[in-house]
Design an enzyme around this catalytic site. Structure first.
Site, PDB file in Angstrom:
ATOM      1  N   ARG A 106      33.523 -41.179   3.171  1.00 18.29           N
ATOM      2  CA  ARG A 106      34.266 -41.908   2.670  1.00 18.29           C
ATOM      3  C   ARG A 106      33.991 -43.255   3.854  1.00 18.29           C
ATOM      4  O   ARG A 106      35.175 -43.519   4.709  1.00 18.29           O
ATOM      5  CB  ARG A 106      35.979 -41.333   2.797  1.00 18.29           C
ATOM      6  CG  ARG A 106      36.148 -42.158   1.659  1.00 18.29           C
ATOM      7  CD  ARG A 106      37.955 -41.311   2.097  1.00 18.29           C
ATOM      8  NE  ARG A 106      38.879 -41.751   3.576  1.00 18.29           N
ATOM      9  CZ  ARG A 106      40.062 -40.555   3.636  1.00 18.29           C
ATOM     10  NH1 ARG A 106      40.502 -40.144   1.978  1.00 18.29           N
ATOM     11  NH2 ARG A 106      40.518 -40.912   4.539  1.00 18.29           N
ATOM     12  N   SER A 150      38.974 -36.756  -8.543  1.00 16.35           N
ATOM     13  CA  SER A 150      40.633 -36.128  -7.424  1.00 16.35           C
ATOM     14  C   SER A 150      41.431 -37.307  -8.927  1.00 16.35           C
ATOM     15  O   SER A 150      41.380 -37.763  -9.290  1.00 16.35           O
ATOM     16  CB  SER A 150      41.018 -36.725  -6.841  1.00 16.35           C
ATOM     17  OG  SER A 150      40.020 -37.014  -5.761  1.00 16.35           O
ATOM     18  N   LYS A 196      45.382 -41.135   5.011  1.00 13.40           N
ATOM     19  CA  LYS A 196      44.731 -42.279   3.721  1.00 13.40           C
ATOM     20  C   LYS A 196      46.117 -42.668   3.268  1.00 13.40           C
ATOM     21  O   LYS A 196      46.842 -42.484   3.053  1.00 13.40           O
ATOM     22  CB  LYS A 196      44.588 -41.200   2.555  1.00 13.40           C
ATOM     23  CG  LYS A 196      43.768 -41.833   0.835  1.00 13.40           C
ATOM     24  CD  LYS A 196      43.123 -41.182   0.753  1.00 13.40           C
ATOM     25  CE  LYS A 196      42.304 -41.444  -0.615  1.00 13.40           C
ATOM     26  NZ  LYS A 196      43.010 -42.116  -1.687  1.00 13.40           N
TER      27      LYS A 196
END
Lengths: 226, 224
Positions: free
Chosen positions: A51, A120, A149
């Site tokens: 990520r 997601s 996050k």
């Protein structure tokens, strides 16, 4: 290139989701994400997602090449969050996408149907539709509060997670603030595995952290080695 | 006195369903190309069929390199070593103490019974593998822990091929077992040679790293 074995065999995929590391360079306290991932793989991580939201294309590509080499040695799938070009460029096994990323069918098309696709979803309707849309597994959360996050939204809790799992037959990983103390409860709530960022990358010993998490997840999954 | 496995050991575990050629041809090719030990593992065949294949293989590669998976009675009758399955006890092997090889699979790091150890243990699956798709790979730290806790040589198994064998050997294990890396290859001979070279190179590199001796070439060890 043949299709990812994890995209083809659900048993294989469920096994690979046991301990899922989201490798985010912004969260590595060591500052050396490749070393962290190598250590975590030795410790027992079963899936890696790169990520890299803010890296340049070139830096993301270079990082992905290194992670792909490591993951291949460990026979662990490498997914790239969102950045399809990077995933295709390094021959990654798959993509993890969210609701604001490219639609799943577009990812499938550009990947010639060979990519493992994680998704997601953010509503029950999206969860129910995901299998038909072509997703292979779902990341659901945040289960607990997370520091890694910023746009993760409100924590859904273990009950919220268990409710959402009921809306899908796809394999699932729980994400969001999971530690070795809470990983077993996430599996008990219906997850095939747990996805972690900080529990490994913000640990002083990523290898030991992965080992400890893996032991907890294996025990909770009732998986014996063999 | 337990039997000596060559270091590093390359073991082929059979699964005829993975092989495009006959099991006999594949095993013969693999042994001539550098496989030390063959574990005949065909759980869907009955004893009579295993006996027929085993006798055929004995004629091809001899009895010393062949081990039967399970079937201790048949192994005793044929004079072959045996690899015990879960739930089978060492004591089930008739005439323990003769020179037949005894191995068993272990699934937990400290699981070897110390008062009656087998000649080797097979530990896995180290990486993800088609043989057990539902079991995630245990990883190299797990393997290292098995090695640390085992009084006998450890053969690592599960998803091992030429690309990752060096890391596997660094765990301190005595060798590896493979199925697909040889049987599912287009050419088992080429695959075995590649694997054998990677395995021997891993041992050599390790020895160089350990001793700083750049001239020492480690021998293949005693043949069983």
């Amino acid at each position: 290139m043949t299709a990812s074995p994890w995209a083809e065999d659900p048993a294989c995929l469920r096994a690979a989701l046991a301990l899922y590391l989201v490798a985010d360079p912004e969260q590595s306290v060591s500052g050396d994400l490749v070393a962290d991932v190598a250590a975590a793989l030795a410790g027992g991580v079963t899936c890696v997602q790169l990520r890299a939201k803010r890296l340049t294309d070139l830096d993301a590509y270079r990082l992905a090449i290194e992670l792909a080499g490591l993951c291949r040695q460990y026979r662990v799938p490498l997914l790239v969050n969102d950045r399809l070009d990077v995933a295709l460029a390094v021959g990654a096994d798959g993509i993890h996408a969210g609701v604001t990323d490219l639609p799943i069918e577009v990812i499938q098309r550009l990947g010639n149907g060979r990519l493992l696709i994680g998704w997601s979803p953010e509503s029950d309707g999206q969860i129910s539709a995901a299998a038909a849309d072509g997703a292979h597994y779902l990341g659901l959360g945040p289960i607990f509060g997370t520091a890694t996050k910023v746009d993760a939204g409100e924590a859904i809790g273990l009950d919220g997670f268990a409710d959402r799992v009921c809306h899908t037959t796809l394999p699932t990983v729980g994400i969001g603030g999971i530690t070795s103390r809470t990983a077993a409860s996430v599996v008990a709530a219906g997850a095939d595995g747990v996805a972690v960022v900080g529990a490994i990358l913000r640990s002083s010993d990523p290898r030991q952290a992965a080992w400890d998490l893996r032991a907890v997840v294996d025990a909770a999954r009732g998986v014996r080695a063999g | 006195m337990s039997l000596c496995l060559p270091y590093p050991t390359l073991m082929l575990v059979t699964d005829r369903h993975r092989s495009s050629m006959s099991l006999r041809d594949a095993v013969r090719a693999a042994v001539s190309a550098g496989v030390d030990l063959v574990q005949l593992r065909e759980p869907d065949l009955d004893d009579a069929e295993i006996e027929r294949i085993a006798r055929d293989l004995i004629g091809t590669i001899g009895p010393r390199r062949l081990v039967l998976n399970g079937r201790p009675g048949l192994a005793a009758r044929l004079g072959l070593g045996v690899h015990l399955r879960d739930g089978q006890r060492n004591a089930d092997v008739a005439a323990r103490g003769d020179d037949r090889l005894l191995g068993r699979s272990i699934h937990e790091a400290g699981a070897v019974v110390p008062d009656d150890p087998p000649d080797y243990v097979q530990a896995g699956n180290v990486f993800a593998t088609r043989t057990h798709p539902d079991r995630p790979g245990r990883g190299l730290d797990w393997l290292a822990r098995v090695v640390e806790n085992s009084p006998v040589p450890v053969l690592a198994i599960g998803g091992i091929d030429a690309s990752n064998v060096a890391g596997v050997l660094r765990s301190g294990c005595h060798g590896i077992g493979v199925i697909d890396a040889i049987l599912a290859a287009a050419d088992p001979t080429v695959a075995t040679v590649t694997l054998r070279q990677a395995l021997d190179r891993a041992v050599r590199d390790q020895q160089v790293a350990d001793t700083g001796n750049h001239t020492g070439i480690l021998g293949r060890g005693t043949m069983i």
